[in-house]
Design a protein around this motif. Structure first.
Motif, PDB file in Angstrom:
ATOM      1  N   ASP A 179       5.769  -4.296   7.862  1.00 13.72           N
ATOM      2  CA  ASP A 179       5.499  -5.127   9.047  1.00 13.72           C
ATOM      3  C   ASP A 179       4.874  -6.462   8.655  1.00 13.72           C
ATOM      4  O   ASP A 179       5.208  -7.506   9.216  1.00 13.72           O
ATOM      5  CB  ASP A 179       4.576  -4.381  10.016  1.00 13.72           C
ATOM      6  N   SER A 180       3.954  -6.427   7.688  1.00 13.40           N
ATOM      7  CA  SER A 180       3.334  -7.678   7.252  1.00 13.40           C
ATOM      8  C   SER A 180       4.341  -8.583   6.546  1.00 13.40           C
ATOM      9  O   SER A 180       4.297  -9.813   6.695  1.00 13.40           O
ATOM     10  CB  SER A 180       2.161  -7.373   6.314  1.00 13.40           C
ATOM     11  N   VAL A 181       5.277  -7.996   5.799  1.00 10.24           N
ATOM     12  CA  VAL A 181       6.318  -8.802   5.151  1.00 10.24           C
ATOM     13  C   VAL A 181       7.220  -9.435   6.207  1.00 10.24           C
ATOM     14  O   VAL A 181       7.589 -10.615   6.109  1.00 10.24           O
ATOM     15  CB  VAL A 181       7.126  -7.927   4.168  1.00 10.24           C
ATOM     16  N   ALA A 182       7.595  -8.663   7.223  1.00 12.37           N
ATOM     17  CA  ALA A 182       8.432  -9.217   8.292  1.00 12.37           C
ATOM     18  C   ALA A 182       7.728 -10.366   8.998  1.00 12.37           C
ATOM     19  O   ALA A 182       8.348 -11.389   9.333  1.00 12.37           O
ATOM     20  CB  ALA A 182       8.793  -8.111   9.286  1.00 12.37           C
ATOM     21  N   GLU A 209      10.460 -10.318  -2.957  1.00  6.79           N
ATOM     22  CA  GLU A 209       9.485 -11.301  -3.448  1.00  6.79           C
ATOM     23  C   GLU A 209       8.247 -11.337  -2.552  1.00  6.79           C
ATOM     24  O   GLU A 209       7.107 -11.370  -3.042  1.00  6.79           O
ATOM     25  CB  GLU A 209      10.141 -12.683  -3.501  1.00  6.79           C
ATOM     26  N   ALA A 210       8.458 -11.302  -1.228  1.00  6.76           N
ATOM     27  CA  ALA A 210       7.318 -11.312  -0.307  1.00  6.76           C
ATOM     28  C   ALA A 210       6.483 -10.045  -0.447  1.00  6.76           C
ATOM     29  O   ALA A 210       5.250 -10.086  -0.413  1.00  6.76           O
ATOM     30  CB  ALA A 210       7.807 -11.464   1.131  1.00  6.76           C
ATOM     31  N   LEU A 211       7.146  -8.884  -0.626  1.00  8.17           N
ATOM     32  CA  LEU A 211       6.412  -7.631  -0.780  1.00  8.17           C
ATOM     33  C   LEU A 211       5.640  -7.604  -2.090  1.00  8.17           C
ATOM     34  O   LEU A 211       4.513  -7.107  -2.149  1.00  8.17           O
ATOM     35  CB  LEU A 211       7.389  -6.459  -0.704  1.00  8.17           C
ATOM     36  N   THR A 212       6.219  -8.149  -3.161  1.00 14.07           N
ATOM     37  CA  THR A 212       5.519  -8.203  -4.445  1.00 14.07           C
ATOM     38  C   THR A 212       4.244  -9.022  -4.331  1.00 14.07           C
ATOM     39  O   THR A 212       3.185  -8.626  -4.828  1.00 14.07           O
ATOM     40  CB  THR A 212       6.450  -8.789  -5.522  1.00 14.07           C
ATOM     41  N   ILE A 249      -3.155  -7.149  -2.469  1.00 15.32           N
ATOM     42  CA  ILE A 249      -3.897  -5.941  -2.089  1.00 15.32           C
ATOM     43  C   ILE A 249      -4.620  -5.342  -3.287  1.00 15.32           C
ATOM     44  O   ILE A 249      -5.791  -4.952  -3.204  1.00 15.32           O
ATOM     45  CB  ILE A 249      -2.934  -4.914  -1.456  1.00 15.32           C
ATOM     46  N   LEU A 250      -3.940  -5.261  -4.430  1.00 13.13           N
ATOM     47  CA  LEU A 250      -4.539  -4.626  -5.603  1.00 13.13           C
ATOM     48  C   LEU A 250      -5.559  -5.512  -6.302  1.00 13.13           C
ATOM     49  O   LEU A 250      -6.400  -5.009  -7.047  1.00 13.13           O
ATOM     50  CB  LEU A 250      -3.436  -4.238  -6.602  1.00 13.13           C
ATOM     51  N   SER A 251      -5.467  -6.818  -6.102  1.00  8.82           N
ATOM     52  CA  SER A 251      -6.457  -7.711  -6.731  1.00  8.82           C
ATOM     53  C   SER A 251      -7.799  -7.507  -6.051  1.00  8.82           C
ATOM     54  O   SER A 251      -7.914  -7.678  -4.832  1.00  8.82           O
ATOM     55  CB  SER A 251      -6.015  -9.172  -6.608  1.00  8.82           C
ATOM     56  N   VAL A 258       2.390  -2.948  -9.887  1.00  4.78           N
ATOM     57  CA  VAL A 258       3.384  -3.565  -9.001  1.00  4.78           C
ATOM     58  C   VAL A 258       4.781  -3.454  -9.598  1.00  4.78           C
ATOM     59  O   VAL A 258       5.759  -3.173  -8.890  1.00  4.78           O
ATOM     60  CB  VAL A 258       3.004  -5.030  -8.723  1.00  4.78           C
ATOM     61  N   ASN A 259       4.907  -3.659 -10.905  1.00  4.26           N
ATOM     62  CA  ASN A 259       6.221  -3.525 -11.543  1.00  4.26           C
ATOM     63  C   ASN A 259       6.759  -2.101 -11.423  1.00  4.26           C
ATOM     64  O   ASN A 259       7.963  -1.894 -11.199  1.00  4.26           O
ATOM     65  CB  ASN A 259       6.135  -3.920 -13.016  1.00  4.26           C
ATOM     66  N   SER A 260       5.873  -1.107 -11.568  1.00  7.76           N
ATOM     67  CA  SER A 260       6.315   0.279 -11.414  1.00  7.76           C
ATOM     68  C   SER A 260       6.748   0.572  -9.983  1.00  7.76           C
ATOM     69  O   SER A 260       7.703   1.318  -9.748  1.00  7.76           O
ATOM     70  CB  SER A 260       5.182   1.234 -11.818  1.00  7.76           C
ATOM     71  N   LEU A 261       6.059  -0.031  -9.022  1.00  4.54           N
ATOM     72  CA  LEU A 261       6.424   0.186  -7.619  1.00  4.54           C
ATOM     73  C   LEU A 261       7.759  -0.446  -7.277  1.00  4.54           C
ATOM     74  O   LEU A 261       8.528   0.092  -6.469  1.00  4.54           O
ATOM     75  CB  LEU A 261       5.341  -0.391  -6.703  1.00  4.54           C
ATOM     76  N   MET A 262       8.052  -1.599  -7.861  1.00  5.99           N
ATOM     77  CA  MET A 262       9.236  -2.344  -7.466  1.00  5.99           C
ATOM     78  C   MET A 262      10.453  -2.016  -8.318  1.00  5.99           C
ATOM     79  O   MET A 262      11.490  -2.665  -8.182  1.00  5.99           O
ATOM     80  CB  MET A 262       8.953  -3.853  -7.551  1.00  5.99           C
TER      81      MET A 262
END
Length: 616
Positions: A343-346, A366-369, A375-377, A611-615
Motif C-alpha cells: 500500500d505504501s509503494v502504491a 525499485e520503490a519497494l527496495t 525500514i531496516l535502517s 533486502v537483496n535476499s528479500l528481492m
C-alpha cells in the motif's frame, strides 16, 4: 475546528500555513515526518495522532508536497478527505507551474483560496448531515454477497442431514370411552400370585451369572480393596539410590575439568561485530501478472511503454503489487506487514510518470527496495561497547535484560554476547533469573565454565571474566536480578546480563512478572529475542510484549523493548522476512543476529544483504 493547516515538502520545508489557534505545532509535524512520511508507515489511512492531537494528510508525489490538517483528536471531521483533495487541486492550479528549484524562494499567497475551499467543504458536510439517510443499495446488502453455490439446495445432503436428526414421536393415548366397561378390580389372591411369580424370576439365576460364579476367585474382595493400584515398574528405571548420581545442581569434579578447549575462537570477536555476508543480488525482476515483456510481441511492448509514460494509476500497478505481496509472504514476511508495504509503494507511485523503457514491475520493485532499506535502517544506533564504557566511568554496571517466548535461544545467545564482551575486556555477571525451566541454571553454569576456560583469570590479571549469580528455582526473578546488580556494583563488575524465563505473549501473570522485573531494576537495555523462523506470529509477539510492558508498569514512561536479537538465522536460507516484520512493528533496530552454534556465530544486521535476499 482546524487548529493548523500546512503545506510542506517531504523534506520538512514549510511553504504555506494557517494557524487558527496560535500554538506551536512544529514538534507534532516533525513527528509526522519522521514516523510516517519518511518511513512510509500507515500511509494507507493518511492519519496520525500523538497525545491529544491528530492530523490527516495527503501526499502529492508529482510536486513532492504534503497537505496536512491538524485538529483535536476528540473531534470527528467527516469532510477532511474532500477538503484536502480540493485544497491540493487549488494549490496545484495556482503554483503548479513553478519550477522545483524556485519553490523555496517565493512567497505563497494562498489564504483566499484556502478560505474558499474550507467554507465549501464545511457547507457540503453540513448539507450531507441534514440529508436523510440513503437507502442501502443491492450491492451493499448481504444477499449480494452470497454465491450461487450457497443458494443451491442439495436434496441428497439435506435428506442425509434429516436422517441423522433424532426425532421423537409423541402419541397421545385416546381418552377412554364412556361406553366401554372398565376392567374388574383385582382381588387380593391375584396380587399375591403376581408377587410370587416376580420373586421366582428374581431368584432364578441367568446364564451369565452362572458362568461368573463358576470362575474361581483368586483374591478376596477385602484384599483387592487394600491392594489398590500398583505402580508400573520400568526396565532400567533406577531407584532412589541413583538420585545422587543424577543430581546436576552442583558441579562434579570431572565436570570442572574441561578436556578440550577450542582456542581458535579466542580473539575472533574483538571490536565491532562483523556484518552478515552480502549475497549477490539476483538479476531476475518480478514480472507483471499479465505476463513478462519478453513474451509479448515487440509492437505490444512499445504500445505498453507509451501508455506507461502517462501518470501511473493504482489500477495499473495493482497486478504487480499483488504479485509482489505474494512474493514477500513467501519470504516469511507477515501478511499484514506485506499488505502495508505494498500500500505504501502504491501511494508513493501515485502521480509519478513511468519511464519510457521501464516496466511497471521494475518501478514497483525499485520503490519497494527503497522502502525496505528505510525500514531496516535504524533510527538510532545502539553501541553497547560505548555505553558500557560510559557506565564503567560512572561506577555502575551496564545491565541488559533478555526476554522472549519459549525456545527461541535466549540463554544460548546470551552466552554469545557474553563471549563478545569478554573479548573486548569486559568482565560479566550472568544473573540466572529463569527460575522456572528445569535445567536453566545448569545450562548457564555450563556456559560460564566454558567461557572461563576460554578466557582464564590468569590472562586477565587474575580477574574472573564470567561469574554466575543464581539462587536456584522457584524464587522471585525481580529480586534475584536486583541482588545480582547490587553484587555487580559492589564487586566492580562491568556488565550484567539477565536471563529470564520464556513466556507466551498471552500469559498475563508471566507478563506482569516481566514488567515488574524491568520496572524494579531499570536496565540500560531490554532486548527481545525472536527466531527468524517465525512468520505472522512475530507481529503478535512484539505487539503484545510491548503492550504488556506498557500496561502492567506503573511508571508514567514505561521501559519497553529497545532492540531485537534475531536467532537461528542460519536455518532460513533467503526467507528473511521476520527481520522486516519485527523492525516494522517496533521501529527498533536488530542489534544482533545469531548464525550458528559456536560462541563466534554472532553477526550484526546488514541491510543490503537482507533486502537483496528479500528481492530475489
Amino acid at each position: 475546528m482546524l487548529d493548523f493547516v500546512v503545506v510542506f515538502t517531504k523534506g520538512g520545508v514549510v511553504l504555506w500555513n494557517s494557524n487558527e489557534s496560535g500554538k506551536n505545532f512544529s514538534s507534532f509535524i516533525n513527528s509526522l515526518i519522521r514516523g510516517v512520511i519518511l518511513e512510509e508507515r500507515n500511509t494507507e489511512s493518511k492519519y496520525f495522532e500523538e497525545d491529544h492531537l491528530a492530523v490527516q494528510f495527503k501526499l502529492d508525489n508529482e510536486l513532492d508536497l504534503v497537505y496536512a490538517a491538524v485538529f483535536q483528536k476528540v473531534i470527528k471531521l467527516n469532510y477532511l478527505d474532500n477538503f484536502l483533495a480540493e485544497m491540493q487541486l487549488a494549490f496545484k492550479e495556482k503554483f503548479g507551474d513553478i519550477a522545483a528549484h524556485e519553490r523555496l524562494g517565493i512567497d505563497y499567497d494562498f489564504e483566499q483560496e484556502f478560505r474558499s475551499v474550507l467554507s465549501a467543504a464545511e457547507e457540503a458536510s453540513a448539507k450531507q448531515g441534514k440529508a436523510p439517510k440513503a437507502m442501502r443499495s443491492y450491492n451493499e446488502s448481504l444477499k449480494s454477497k452470497k454465491t450461487v453455490a450457497s443458494m443451491i439446495e442439495d436434496k441428497k445432503s439435506s435428506a442425509a442431514a434429516g436422517s441423522n436428526e433424532k426425532r421423537v414421536n409423541i402419541q397421545e393415548s385416546p381418552p377412554a370411552s364412556k361406553s366401554q366397561p372398565s376392567s374388574p378390580p383385582r382381588t387380593n389372591e391375584d396380587i399375591i400370585q403376581e408377587n410370587r411369580r416376580k420373586l421366582r424370576e428374581k431368584l432364578t439365576p441367568t446364564k451369565k451369572a452362572i458362568v461368573e460364579t463358576t470362575k474361581p476367585s483368586k483374591v478376596s474382595a477385602q484384599q483387592q480393596e487394600k491392594a489398590g493400584k500398583k505402580p508400573r515398574v520400568w526396565d532400567l528405571g533406577g531407584n532412589s539410590k541413583d538420585a545422587v548420581l543424577l543430581d546436576r545442581s552442583k558441579d562434579a569434579p570431572e565436570d570442572v575439568q574441561v578436556q578440550s578447549i577450542n582456542n581458535d575462537l579466542v580473539g575472533t570477536m574483538q571490536g565491532n561485530i562483523p556484518d552478515l555476508d552480502e549475497g549477490s543480488e539476483s538479476d531476475r525482476d518480478m514480472d507483471d501478472s499479465d505476463g513478462s515483456d519478453e513474451d509479448q510481441p515487440r509492437q505490444q511492448q512499445q504500445q505498453q511503454k507509451r501508455n506507461n509514460k502517462h501518470h501511473g494509476a493504482r489500477q495499473k500497478v495493482a497486478p504487480a503489487l499483488e504479485k509482489m505481496r505474494d512474493h514477500l509472504i513467501s519470504k516469511n514476511v507477515a501478511s499484514e506487514i506485506a499488505a502495508k508495504l505494498c500500500d505504501s509503494v502504491a501511494t508513493s507511485l501515485e502521480g509519478k510518470q513511468m519511464g519510457t523503457f521501464d516496466s511497471i514491475a521494475s518501478q514497483v520493485k525499485e520503490a519497494l527496495t527503497q522502502s525496505l532499506v528505510r525500514i531496516l535502517s535504524p533510527k538510532r544506533r545502539i553501541d553497547i561497547i560505548r555505553d558500557a564504557l560510559e557506565s564503567k566511568r560512572n561506577g555502575k554496571p551496564y545491565t541488559i535484560i533478555f526476554c522472549g517466548v519459549n525456545g527461541v535461544g535466549k540463554s544460548t545467545n546470551l552466552a554469545k554476547i557474553c563471549f563478545w564482551l569478554i573479548e573486548n575486556d569486559f568482565n560479566v555477571l550472568i544473573a540466572a533469573c529463569d527460575t522456572f525451566r528445569a535445567g536453566a541454571v545448569e545450562q548457564l553454569r555450563t556456559h560460564t565454565r566454558h567461557l572461563n576456560a576460554l578466557h582464564p583469570a590468569a590472562k586477565h590479571n587474575n580477574r574472573h571474566m564470567v561469574q554466575l549469580y543464581e539462587k536456584g528455582y522457584g524464587k522471585d526473578a525481580a529480586g534475584i536480578a536486583m541482588e545480582a546488580i547490587k553484587f555487580a556494583h559492589d564487586t566492580k563488575v562491568d556488565v550484567v546480563l539477565v536471563d529470564t524465563a520464556g513466556r507466551m505473549q498471552d500469559n498475563e501473570p508471566l507478563m506482569r512478572s516481566l514488567s515488574k522485573l524491568i520496572k524494579v531494576n531499570n536496565p540500560d537495555l531490554v532486548l527481545f529475542v525472536g527466531e527468524a523462523l517465525v512468520g505472522n506470529e512475530a507481529v503478535d509477539q512484539l505487539v503484545k510484549f510491548n503492550q504488556s510492558l506498557a500496561d502492567y508498569s506503573s511508571n508514567e514512561n514505561p521501559h519497553i523493548i529497545d532492540g531485537i536479537v534475531l536467532t537461528k538465522f542460519d536455518t532460513i536460507d533467503d526467507k528473511v522476512g521476520a527481520a522486516i516484520s519485527m523492525t516494522y512493528i517496533t521501529g527498533q533496530p536488530i542489534v544482533f543476529v545469531g548464525t550458528g552454534q559456536t560462541y563466534a556465530d554472532l553477526k550484526a544486521i546488514n541491510v543490503n544483504a537482507v533486502v537483496n535476499s528479500l528481492m530475489k
